[in-house]
Write a protein that holds these residues in place. Structure first.
Motif, PDB file in Angstrom:
ATOM      1  N   LYS A   1      45.226  32.369  55.793  1.00 16.36           N
ATOM      2  CA  LYS A   1      44.874  31.798  54.491  1.00 16.36           C
ATOM      3  C   LYS A   1      44.599  30.307  54.701  1.00 16.36           C
ATOM      4  CE  LYS A   1      48.740  33.382  52.753  1.00 16.36           C
ATOM      5  NZ  LYS A   1      49.203  34.280  53.827  1.00 16.36           N
TER       6      LYS A   1
ATOM      7  N   SER B   1      36.349  40.869  43.863  1.00 21.77           N
ATOM      8  CA  SER B   1      36.156  40.351  45.218  1.00 21.77           C
ATOM      9  C   SER B   1      36.724  41.285  46.282  1.00 21.77           C
ATOM     10  CB  SER B   1      36.801  38.958  45.355  1.00 21.77           C
ATOM     11  OG  SER B   1      38.216  39.047  45.421  1.00 21.77           O
ATOM     12  N   LEU B   2      37.647  42.157  45.901  1.00 26.33           N
ATOM     13  CA  LEU B   2      38.313  43.037  46.858  1.00 26.33           C
ATOM     14  C   LEU B   2      37.751  44.455  46.873  1.00 26.33           C
ATOM     15  CD1 LEU B   2      41.902  41.757  46.093  1.00 26.33           C
ATOM     16  CD2 LEU B   2      40.914  41.802  48.394  1.00 26.33           C
TER      17      LEU B   2
ATOM     18  N   ILE C   1      37.562  36.612  52.136  1.00 33.04           N
ATOM     19  CA  ILE C   1      37.295  36.196  50.759  1.00 33.04           C
ATOM     20  C   ILE C   1      37.037  34.698  50.746  1.00 33.04           C
ATOM     21  CG2 ILE C   1      38.351  35.798  48.498  1.00 33.04           C
ATOM     22  CD1 ILE C   1      39.569  38.510  48.633  1.00 33.04           C
TER      23      ILE C   1
ATOM     24  N   LEU D   1      46.079  35.764  43.535  1.00 36.00           N
ATOM     25  CA  LEU D   1      45.118  35.756  44.639  1.00 36.00           C
ATOM     26  C   LEU D   1      45.827  35.812  45.983  1.00 36.00           C
ATOM     27  CD1 LEU D   1      42.324  35.464  45.901  1.00 36.00           C
ATOM     28  CD2 LEU D   1      42.469  32.996  45.483  1.00 36.00           C
TER      29      LEU D   1
ATOM     30  N   VAL E   1      45.621  38.975  48.782  1.00 41.29           N
ATOM     31  CA  VAL E   1      45.096  38.862  50.153  1.00 41.29           C
ATOM     32  C   VAL E   1      46.184  39.176  51.176  1.00 41.29           C
ATOM     33  CG1 VAL E   1      43.253  37.251  49.523  1.00 41.29           C
ATOM     34  CG2 VAL E   1      45.447  36.345  50.295  1.00 41.29           C
ATOM     35  N   ASP E   2      47.437  38.878  50.833  1.00 40.47           N
ATOM     36  CA  ASP E   2      48.538  39.273  51.717  1.00 40.47           C
ATOM     37  C   ASP E   2      48.638  40.795  51.793  1.00 40.47           C
ATOM     38  OD1 ASP E   2      49.408  36.814  52.594  1.00 40.47           O
ATOM     39  OD2 ASP E   2      50.911  36.561  51.022  1.00 40.47           O
TER      40      ASP E   2
ATOM     41  N   TYR F   1      46.384  43.101  51.284  1.00 46.16           N
ATOM     42  CA  TYR F   1      45.265  43.753  51.956  1.00 46.16           C
ATOM     43  C   TYR F   1      44.915  43.104  53.290  1.00 46.16           C
ATOM     44  CZ  TYR F   1      44.708  46.520  47.775  1.00 46.16           C
ATOM     45  OH  TYR F   1      44.940  47.396  46.732  1.00 46.16           O
ATOM     46  N   LYS F   2      45.735  42.137  53.704  1.00 46.67           N
ATOM     47  CA  LYS F   2      45.566  41.484  55.009  1.00 46.67           C
ATOM     48  C   LYS F   2      44.144  40.935  55.177  1.00 46.67           C
ATOM     49  CE  LYS F   2      49.159  44.178  57.346  1.00 46.67           C
ATOM     50  NZ  LYS F   2      49.731  44.738  56.117  1.00 46.67           N
ATOM     51  N   THR F   3      43.661  40.325  54.102  1.00 48.39           N
ATOM     52  CA  THR F   3      42.315  39.763  54.076  1.00 48.39           C
ATOM     53  C   THR F   3      42.366  38.280  54.428  1.00 48.39           C
ATOM     54  OG1 THR F   3      41.809  41.282  52.268  1.00 48.39           O
ATOM     55  CG2 THR F   3      40.238  39.515  52.663  1.00 48.39           C
ATOM     56  N   THR F   4      41.431  37.813  55.209  1.00 52.83           N
ATOM     57  CA  THR F   4      41.314  36.392  55.504  1.00 52.83           C
ATOM     58  C   THR F   4      40.833  35.673  54.240  1.00 52.83           C
ATOM     59  OG1 THR F   4      40.735  36.918  57.787  1.00 52.83           O
ATOM     60  CG2 THR F   4      40.253  34.674  57.021  1.00 52.83           C
ATOM     61  N   LEU F   5      41.442  34.536  53.939  1.00 56.21           N
ATOM     62  CA  LEU F   5      41.063  33.768  52.748  1.00 56.21           C
ATOM     63  C   LEU F   5      40.635  32.365  53.152  1.00 56.21           C
ATOM     64  CD1 LEU F   5      40.985  33.362  49.612  1.00 56.21           C
ATOM     65  CD2 LEU F   5      43.376  32.593  49.794  1.00 56.21           C
TER      66      LEU F   5
END
Length: 232
Positions: free
Chosen positions: A37, A159-160, A167, A188, A192-193, A195-199
């Motif tokens: 993040k 966004s997800l 993101i 937010l 992202v945590d 879904y382990k998405t880079t922010l």
């Protein structure tokens, strides 16, 4: 072996008009590991939104390279750009940009449906995300029937929807009152945590910036690490 999902090398962005030549990003390097993040903070005009737009393929570079996953962003063709943005990225802006004649549910599932996901599957995924952001009871409302904070929750869910790798969030709380800004920030970062998405988040709100794993600000066209907790 590197787990970097974003690699930026020697980035320069110069705007040229009849009367001046303005370089706002110069010899900028940035490497972001998957799942991180990252916050880019600072005042308006520093170049932080320009950097985000370059990563998003919305703006072009003057020099340097931008690699995101398998994509060489600074060399994307007109055919590749939509695929890159729809499959690799999730986008959140200061203004929600929801379609005014579509419900919250329709606004969220539409990007997945347009990307080829069957409508029933896209709807179910959208419903799950809207519940997760705390707006499950408002999913059949139009944007005009939602508050500013609720509209940004819809934006986070949207966004997800396509399971993005990254993101990009440009001042996502900048149009909200302090209470709603804090709430949207919490939602937010928790999403992202999960879904382990880079922010990659751009903001001038240092309270929001403090939630990131690492925070940068742009100085002299380059990035420098700083601690937002020590800033006023």
């Amino acid at each position: 072996m590197s787990n970097s999902i974003i690699q930026i090398k020697g980035l320069e962005k110069t705007y040229i008009t009849d009367s001046e030549r303005l370089t706002i990003l110069k010899d900028l390097d940035l490497e972001i590991e998957e799942g991180t993040k990252v916050v880019i903070a600072g005042e308006s005009g520093s170049g932080k939104s320009t950097l985000l737009n370059i990563i998003g393929g919305i703006d072009t570079v003057t020099a340097g390279s931008v690699k995101a996953g398998k994509w060489l962003v600074n060399e994307l063709s007109e055919e590749e750009s939509p695929e890159y943005r729809s499959k690799f990225l999730g986008l959140i802006f200061q203004f929600h940009y929801l379609l005014k004649d579509f419900t919250a549910l329709e606004n969220v599932y539409m990007p997945a449906f347009m990307a080829g996901v069957p409508e029933k599957e896209a709807r179910e995924r959208a419903k799950e995300l809207l519940v997760e952001v705390g707006i499950g009871d408002r999913m059949n409302h139009l944007p005009s029937e939602l508050s500013g904070g609720e509209r940004q929750r819809v934006s986070v869910a949207r966004s997800l929807i396509n399971n993005p790798k990254v993101i990009l969030a440009d001042e996502p709380t900048g149009n909200l009152d302090p209470a709603n800004a804090a709430l949207i920030g919490d939602i937010l970062f928790s999403m992202v945590d999960k879904y382990k998405t880079t922010l990659i988040l751009v903001t001038h709100d240092y309270k929001l910036a403090a939630k990131g794993d690492i925070c940068y600000r742009i100085a002299g066209g380059k990035l420098e690490v700083f601690n937002p907790g020590r800033s006023k």
